[in-house]
Design a protein around this motif. Structure first.
Motif, PDB file in Angstrom:
ATOM      1  N   UNK A 162       0.738  -1.207   0.018  1.00  0.00           N
ATOM      2  CA  UNK A 162       0.113   0.009  -0.103  1.00  0.00           C
ATOM      3  C   UNK A 162       0.964   1.295  -0.105  1.00  0.00           C
ATOM      4  N   UNK A 163       1.878   1.212   0.936  1.00  0.00           N
ATOM      5  CA  UNK A 163       2.878   2.329   0.752  1.00  0.00           C
ATOM      6  C   UNK A 163       3.386   2.765  -0.409  1.00  0.00           C
ATOM      7  N   UNK A 164       3.945   1.811  -1.013  1.00  0.00           N
ATOM      8  CA  UNK A 164       4.520   1.973  -2.652  1.00  0.00           C
ATOM      9  C   UNK A 164       3.579   2.686  -3.486  1.00  0.00           C
ATOM     10  N   UNK A 165       2.431   1.924  -3.534  1.00  0.00           N
ATOM     11  CA  UNK A 165       1.150   2.475  -4.483  1.00  0.00           C
ATOM     12  C   UNK A 165       0.904   4.078  -4.036  1.00  0.00           C
ATOM     13  N   UNK A 166       0.682   4.334  -2.680  1.00  0.00           N
ATOM     14  CA  UNK A 166       0.400   5.667  -2.319  1.00  0.00           C
ATOM     15  C   UNK A 166       1.314   6.638  -2.430  1.00  0.00           C
ATOM     16  N   UNK A 167       2.548   6.362  -2.318  1.00  0.00           N
ATOM     17  CA  UNK A 167       3.861   7.173  -2.613  1.00  0.00           C
ATOM     18  C   UNK A 167       3.739   7.693  -4.060  1.00  0.00           C
ATOM     19  N   UNK A 168       3.583   6.663  -4.948  1.00  0.00           N
ATOM     20  CA  UNK A 168       3.360   6.918  -6.290  1.00  0.00           C
ATOM     21  C   UNK A 168       2.370   7.879  -6.736  1.00  0.00           C
ATOM     22  N   UNK A 169       1.124   7.608  -6.165  1.00  0.00           N
ATOM     23  CA  UNK A 169       0.057   8.203  -6.267  1.00  0.00           C
ATOM     24  C   UNK A 169       0.147   9.832  -5.762  1.00  0.00           C
ATOM     25  N   UNK A 227       2.790  11.743  -5.441  1.00  0.00           N
ATOM     26  CA  UNK A 227       4.021  12.072  -6.399  1.00  0.00           C
ATOM     27  C   UNK A 227       3.217  12.536  -7.922  1.00  0.00           C
ATOM     28  N   UNK A 228       2.459  11.543  -8.271  1.00  0.00           N
ATOM     29  CA  UNK A 228       1.619  11.601  -9.678  1.00  0.00           C
ATOM     30  C   UNK A 228       0.896  13.322  -9.627  1.00  0.00           C
ATOM     31  N   UNK A 229       0.404  13.464  -8.325  1.00  0.00           N
ATOM     32  CA  UNK A 229      -0.383  14.628  -8.174  1.00  0.00           C
ATOM     33  C   UNK A 229       0.395  15.954  -7.843  1.00  0.00           C
ATOM     34  N   UNK A 230       1.716  15.798  -7.686  1.00  0.00           N
ATOM     35  CA  UNK A 230       2.438  16.743  -7.405  1.00  0.00           C
ATOM     36  C   UNK A 230       2.738  17.040  -5.986  1.00  0.00           C
ATOM     37  N   UNK A 231       2.341  16.040  -5.175  1.00  0.00           N
ATOM     38  CA  UNK A 231       2.698  16.476  -3.879  1.00  0.00           C
ATOM     39  C   UNK A 231       4.156  15.805  -3.251  1.00  0.00           C
ATOM     40  N   UNK A 232       4.680  16.406  -2.269  1.00  0.00           N
ATOM     41  CA  UNK A 232       5.948  16.320  -1.876  1.00  0.00           C
ATOM     42  C   UNK A 232       5.665  15.178  -0.819  1.00  0.00           C
ATOM     43  N   UNK A 233       6.711  14.009  -0.960  1.00  0.00           N
ATOM     44  CA  UNK A 233       6.554  13.017  -0.061  1.00  0.00           C
ATOM     45  C   UNK A 233       7.955  12.594   0.462  1.00  0.00           C
ATOM     46  N   UNK A 234       7.823  12.255   1.844  1.00  0.00           N
ATOM     47  CA  UNK A 234       8.949  12.048   2.585  1.00  0.00           C
ATOM     48  C   UNK A 234       8.852  10.612   3.131  1.00  0.00           C
ATOM     49  N   UNK A 235       9.644   9.744   3.127  1.00  0.00           N
ATOM     50  CA  UNK A 235       9.454   8.419   3.417  1.00  0.00           C
ATOM     51  C   UNK A 235      10.306   8.238   4.749  1.00  0.00           C
ATOM     52  N   UNK A 236       9.895   7.767   5.954  1.00  0.00           N
ATOM     53  CA  UNK A 236      10.365   7.492   7.104  1.00  0.00           C
ATOM     54  C   UNK A 236      11.134   5.958   6.961  1.00  0.00           C
ATOM     55  N   UNK A 237      12.510   5.718   7.160  1.00  0.00           N
ATOM     56  CA  UNK A 237      13.074   4.585   7.092  1.00  0.00           C
ATOM     57  C   UNK A 237      13.807   4.463   8.294  1.00  0.00           C
ATOM     58  N   UNK A 238      14.255   3.325   8.699  1.00  0.00           N
ATOM     59  CA  UNK A 238      14.918   2.756  10.157  1.00  0.00           C
ATOM     60  C   UNK A 238      16.214   2.676   9.607  1.00  0.00           C
ATOM     61  N   UNK A 239      16.710   2.346   8.424  1.00  0.00           N
ATOM     62  CA  UNK A 239      18.022   2.355   8.045  1.00  0.00           C
ATOM     63  C   UNK A 239      18.689   3.712   7.930  1.00  0.00           C
ATOM     64  N   UNK A 240      20.007   3.629   7.508  1.00  0.00           N
ATOM     65  CA  UNK A 240      20.644   4.875   6.985  1.00  0.00           C
ATOM     66  C   UNK A 240      19.680   5.547   5.608  1.00  0.00           C
ATOM     67  N   UNK A 241      19.452   6.740   5.558  1.00  0.00           N
ATOM     68  CA  UNK A 241      18.671   7.072   4.287  1.00  0.00           C
ATOM     69  C   UNK A 241      19.837   7.216   3.194  1.00  0.00           C
ATOM     70  N   UNK A 242      18.951   6.568   1.608  1.00  0.00           N
ATOM     71  CA  UNK A 242      19.661   6.499   0.808  1.00  0.00           C
ATOM     72  C   UNK A 242      19.398   7.580  -0.376  1.00  0.00           C
ATOM     73  N   UNK A 243      18.085   8.128  -0.056  1.00  0.00           N
ATOM     74  CA  UNK A 243      17.768   8.995  -1.177  1.00  0.00           C
ATOM     75  C   UNK A 243      17.474  10.382  -0.522  1.00  0.00           C
TER      76      UNK A 243
END
Length: 294
Positions: free
Chosen positions: A12-19, A21-37
């Motif tokens: 669900x998260x992958x599909x929601x982030x893509x949706x 961004x498609x509408x032009x919203x800024x998205x930040x993903x929370x990750x537990x590892x060291x950020x790569x992006x």
């Protein structure tokens, strides 16, 4: 909007982030590892830590954290993982939302909160039911309370089984039906809430843009019994679905999860429909045909 998503790597998260961004919203993903992006931010739920300033200027936080409910056999240890992976991150996010003054927290939950409701139609006004999953969902939702107390709009997205090409409910069923080994579970009379992934994502977008607060059922508008679902999937796959899996056999394979799989929940999405949301897939057969490419 500026949206922070926890659990952005799942189905669900992958599909929601893509949706988003498609509408032009800024998205930040929370990750537990060291950020790569550049659009990733680190957090550590067990320690209650998050990178400074992550929620500054954020319009909404979406919490989709949680270990897969049907990924493994349920043991007492697995049940604890299911609890910890949901409640701990939610407590941290709710506290951070309250501290930062984020206006909206959209928090995942599940229709399992209602327990076994038989053939009765269930909407968001129904009470919490009995059983492990109902108790898990109740604690999960209660963990959002600090955000609500601070004035945030808290939406509890009670999700049904998601139908998708990439995973969800159909992942383990597809091989069985392809080999003509599909069939109903138990009596097949139990109602089985479902929703197409596309409708689920559009429902989340609708909730992010709107003013709804409290519990919202993300389930298809026409509930189906397990026997109806099985027959529809068999027709779509052009395979017979004549087998019956008895409860004792199911329990031997998945443990205590069998008790939850055989619950009957005739869940309807009353809040979404009352607010004017339109489902693309109105029946389980239409959803299955879309998922299977017909």
């Amino acid at each position: 909007m500026r949206v922070v998503v926890a659990g952005s790597s799942g189905l669900i998260g992958t599909a929601l982030v893509a949706r988003l961004r498609k509408d032009g919203h800024e998205v930040l993903g929370l990750v537990r590892r060291t950020p790569h992006a550049p659009d990733e931010r680190q957090w550590d739920p067990p320690a209650g830590r998050m990178d400074p300033g992550v929620l500054d200027g954020v319009d909404a936080v979406v919490n989709l954290c949680g270990a897969g409910l049907a990924d493994r056999r349920w043991s007492q240890a697995r049940k604890q993982v299911l609890l910890d992976s949901r409640i701990e991150p939610t407590e941290v996010l709710a506290a951070k939302v309250a501290e930062s003054g984020v206006p909206t927290l959209l928090n995942a939950s599940a229709v399992g909160v209602y327990g076994d409701t038989g053939a009765s139609t269930v909407d968001e006004s129904a009470p919490v039911g009995r059983g492990f999953l109902a108790e898990l969902c109740a604690h999960w939702e209660a963990a959002t309370e600090p955000a609500k107390a601070a004035g945030a709009r808290v939406v509890l997205a009670r999700t049904a089984s998601v139908l998708s090409r990439k995973g969800g409910l159909l992942g383990p069923l597809r091989p069985l039906f392809s080999l003509a080994l599909g069939g109903k579970l138990g009596s097949g009379e139990q109602y089985m809430p479902w929703i197409h992934l596309d409708d689920h994502i559009e429902g989340l977008m609708f909730l992010l843009r709107g003013d709804v607060a409290g519990p919202v059922n993300l389930a298809g508008p026409t509930p189906a019994t397990n026997a109806e679902f099985t027959a529809a999937f068999g027709r779509v796959k052009n395979r017979p679905a004549v087998f019956t899996v008895p409860k004792f056999a199911l329990k031997a394979v998945v443990g205590d999860l069998a008790d939850e799989i055989l619950l009957s929940q005739r869940v309807v999405p009353k809040v979404l429909q009352d607010k004017g949301f339109t489902f693309t897939f109105g029946t389980v057969e239409a959803a299955l045909e879309a998922v299977e490419g017909r």
